[in-house]
Motif scaffolding. Structure first.
Motif, PDB file in Angstrom:
ATOM      1  N   PRO A  41       0.830  -1.204   0.000  1.00 42.16           N
ATOM      2  CA  PRO A  41       0.000   0.000   0.000  1.00 42.16           C
ATOM      3  C   PRO A  41       0.866   1.256   0.000  1.00 42.16           C
ATOM      4  CG  PRO A  41       0.329  -0.682   2.245  1.00 42.16           C
ATOM      5  CD  PRO A  41       1.103  -1.644   1.377  1.00 42.16           C
ATOM      6  N   GLU A  42       0.190   2.387   0.057  1.00 42.24           N
ATOM      7  CA  GLU A  42       0.819   3.673   0.358  1.00 42.24           C
ATOM      8  C   GLU A  42       0.086   4.252   1.539  1.00 42.24           C
ATOM      9  OE1 GLU A  42       1.824   8.078  -1.500  1.00 42.24           O
ATOM     10  OE2 GLU A  42       0.305   6.849  -2.479  1.00 42.24           O
ATOM     11  N   TYR A  55      -2.590   9.603   8.034  1.00 46.36           N
ATOM     12  CA  TYR A  55      -3.800  10.316   7.608  1.00 46.36           C
ATOM     13  C   TYR A  55      -4.332   9.876   6.247  1.00 46.36           C
ATOM     14  CZ  TYR A  55      -0.831  13.389   4.719  1.00 46.36           C
ATOM     15  OH  TYR A  55       0.040  13.892   3.792  1.00 46.36           O
ATOM     16  N   MET A  56      -3.612   8.987   5.544  1.00 47.96           N
ATOM     17  CA  MET A  56      -4.092   8.523   4.244  1.00 47.96           C
ATOM     18  C   MET A  56      -3.637   7.091   4.018  1.00 47.96           C
ATOM     19  SD  MET A  56      -3.426   7.745   0.823  1.00 47.96           S
ATOM     20  CE  MET A  56      -1.850   8.371   0.340  1.00 47.96           C
ATOM     21  N   TYR A  57      -4.517   6.304   3.397  1.00 48.38           N
ATOM     22  CA  TYR A  57      -4.217   4.923   3.039  1.00 48.38           C
ATOM     23  C   TYR A  57      -4.683   4.710   1.606  1.00 48.38           C
ATOM     24  CZ  TYR A  57      -4.704  -0.147   2.705  1.00 48.38           C
ATOM     25  OH  TYR A  57      -4.600  -1.451   2.298  1.00 48.38           O
ATOM     26  N   GLN A  58      -3.842   4.023   0.812  1.00 44.32           N
ATOM     27  CA  GLN A  58      -4.190   3.753  -0.581  1.00 44.32           C
ATOM     28  C   GLN A  58      -3.711   2.351  -0.967  1.00 44.32           C
ATOM     29  OE1 GLN A  58      -3.816   6.011  -4.811  1.00 44.32           O
ATOM     30  NE2 GLN A  58      -2.255   6.502  -3.343  1.00 44.32           N
ATOM     31  N   GLN A  59      -4.576   1.617  -1.642  1.00 45.71           N
ATOM     32  CA  GLN A  59      -4.253   0.290  -2.177  1.00 45.71           C
ATOM     33  C   GLN A  59      -4.720   0.294  -3.623  1.00 45.71           C
ATOM     34  OE1 GLN A  59      -2.884  -2.301  -0.154  1.00 45.71           O
ATOM     35  NE2 GLN A  59      -2.618  -3.464  -2.020  1.00 45.71           N
ATOM     36  N   ILE A 118      -8.721   1.373  -3.543  1.00 53.37           N
ATOM     37  CA  ILE A 118      -9.000   1.964  -2.231  1.00 53.37           C
ATOM     38  C   ILE A 118      -8.182   3.239  -2.067  1.00 53.37           C
ATOM     39  CG2 ILE A 118      -8.814   1.673   0.264  1.00 53.37           C
ATOM     40  CD1 ILE A 118      -9.098  -1.365  -0.215  1.00 53.37           C
ATOM     41  N   TYR A 119      -8.853   4.319  -1.699  1.00 51.20           N
ATOM     42  CA  TYR A 119      -8.200   5.571  -1.336  1.00 51.20           C
ATOM     43  C   TYR A 119      -8.988   6.155  -0.173  1.00 51.20           C
ATOM     44  CZ  TYR A 119      -6.158  10.187  -1.413  1.00 51.20           C
ATOM     45  OH  TYR A 119      -5.507  11.340  -1.058  1.00 51.20           O
ATOM     46  N   GLN A 120      -8.336   6.296   0.990  1.00 54.51           N
ATOM     47  CA  GLN A 120      -9.012   6.790   2.191  1.00 54.51           C
ATOM     48  C   GLN A 120      -8.183   7.897   2.827  1.00 54.51           C
ATOM     49  OE1 GLN A 120      -8.899   3.220   4.534  1.00 54.51           O
ATOM     50  NE2 GLN A 120     -10.787   2.413   3.644  1.00 54.51           N
ATOM     51  N   GLU A 121      -8.809   9.017   3.086  1.00 58.42           N
ATOM     52  CA  GLU A 121      -8.198  10.090   3.872  1.00 58.42           C
ATOM     53  C   GLU A 121      -8.950  10.164   5.186  1.00 58.42           C
ATOM     54  OE1 GLU A 121      -8.173  13.805   1.791  1.00 58.42           O
ATOM     55  OE2 GLU A 121      -6.685  13.116   0.345  1.00 58.42           O
ATOM     56  N   SER A 122      -8.266   9.873   6.282  1.00 61.44           N
ATOM     57  CA  SER A 122      -8.916   9.909   7.587  1.00 61.44           C
ATOM     58  C   SER A 122      -8.785  11.276   8.241  1.00 61.44           C
ATOM     59  CB  SER A 122      -8.345   8.832   8.508  1.00 61.44           C
ATOM     60  OG  SER A 122      -6.949   8.956   8.636  1.00 61.44           O
ATOM     61  N   SER A 136     -10.265  18.489   9.771  1.00 57.37           N
ATOM     62  CA  SER A 136     -11.207  17.560  10.404  1.00 57.37           C
ATOM     63  C   SER A 136     -10.689  16.144  10.224  1.00 57.37           C
ATOM     64  CB  SER A 136     -12.598  17.684   9.773  1.00 57.37           C
ATOM     65  OG  SER A 136     -12.549  17.315   8.407  1.00 57.37           O
ATOM     66  N   PHE A 137     -11.237  15.216  11.038  1.00 58.49           N
ATOM     67  CA  PHE A 137     -10.809  13.842  10.871  1.00 58.49           C
ATOM     68  C   PHE A 137     -11.905  12.875  11.268  1.00 58.49           C
ATOM     69  CE2 PHE A 137      -9.794  14.397  15.299  1.00 58.49           C
ATOM     70  CZ  PHE A 137      -9.759  13.135  15.870  1.00 58.49           C
ATOM     71  N   ASP A 138     -11.818  11.686  10.696  1.00 56.87           N
ATOM     72  CA  ASP A 138     -12.717  10.581  10.988  1.00 56.87           C
ATOM     73  C   ASP A 138     -12.006   9.722  12.034  1.00 56.87           C
ATOM     74  OD1 ASP A 138     -13.881   7.973  10.979  1.00 56.87           O
ATOM     75  OD2 ASP A 138     -14.652   8.293   8.959  1.00 56.87           O
ATOM     76  N   GLU A 139     -12.444   9.827  13.272  1.00 56.39           N
ATOM     77  CA  GLU A 139     -11.755   9.187  14.394  1.00 56.39           C
ATOM     78  C   GLU A 139     -11.638   7.670  14.222  1.00 56.39           C
ATOM     79  OE1 GLU A 139     -12.033   9.035  19.281  1.00 56.39           O
ATOM     80  OE2 GLU A 139     -13.385  10.327  18.145  1.00 56.39           O
ATOM     81  N   ARG A 140     -12.703   7.024  13.802  1.00 52.79           N
ATOM     82  CA  ARG A 140     -12.682   5.565  13.639  1.00 52.79           C
ATOM     83  C   ARG A 140     -11.717   5.147  12.540  1.00 52.79           C
ATOM     84  NH1 ARG A 140     -14.231   2.518   9.978  1.00 52.79           N
ATOM     85  NH2 ARG A 140     -15.467   4.098   8.948  1.00 52.79           N
ATOM     86  N   GLN A 141     -11.820   5.790  11.393  1.00 58.64           N
ATOM     87  CA  GLN A 141     -10.957   5.429  10.271  1.00 58.64           C
ATOM     88  C   GLN A 141      -9.497   5.758  10.565  1.00 58.64           C
ATOM     89  OE1 GLN A 141     -11.246   7.402   6.286  1.00 58.64           O
ATOM     90  NE2 GLN A 141     -11.839   5.312   5.689  1.00 58.64           N
TER      91      GLN A 141
END
Length: 155
Positions: free
Chosen positions: A69-70, A93-97, A102-106, A117-122
């Motif tokens: 991942p990145e 703060y970011m995960y990508q596969q 998959i691209y997620q910015e928490s 802002s942030f998504d606490e769970r993610q």
């Protein structure tokens, strides 16, 4: 925000402290190459100015680099001694596969300069994954040849 464990922070700092011209690439067969790159700065309240880094395993597919991942991390480094890892605050703060789309910015960065802002769970999930990944990076030998700084070395 969830920060990395103490061992993962140490592993991350060894990689970060080994950057040359803001970049590091480690070839460690049979594993995919590991790259780390300084990508900018942003204000991380209430901790201060954070340096932003990308950490990535990648492979080529049809001529394109695929992240596997990145993750991106914000680092507030308040060390007075180079091996005082307790003074380093590392937050993913970011995960990508890439192969799974998959691209997620928490954590959201506004105007390319501050975390808004942030998504606490993610973000907690990103921190848990990063802890496991950095432990694996160490166990797979990616740190071999990189020098952990001694107590009297300078930053």
């Amino acid at each position: 925000m969830k920060r990395l464990s103490s061992n993962s922070t140490r592993v991350f700092c060894v990689l970060m402290d080994s950057l040359v011209d803001s970049y590091l690439k480690i070839e460690n067969k049979p594993y995919m190459p590991l790259s780390m790159e300084f990508i900018g700065t942003a204000q991380l309240k209430p901790y201060g100015l954070a340096m932003l880094y990308s950490l990535c395993h990648y492979y080529k597919q049809n001529g394109d680099l695929m992240q596997d991942p990145e993750m991106c991390f914000a680092v507030v480094d308040n060390r007075e001694r180079s091996n005082d890892y307790t003074a380093v605050y590392v937050v993913p703060y970011m995960y990508q596969q890439a192969n799974l789309g998959i691209y997620q910015e928490s954590i959201q960065i506004e105007d390319s300069c501050f975390f808004s802002s942030f998504d606490e769970r993610q973000q907690a999930e990103h921190a848990a994954f990063a802890d496991t990944w950095l432990d694996n990076i160490e166990q797979q030998g990616f740190l071999l040849g990189l020098q952990e700084r001694t107590p009297d070395s300078t930053l």
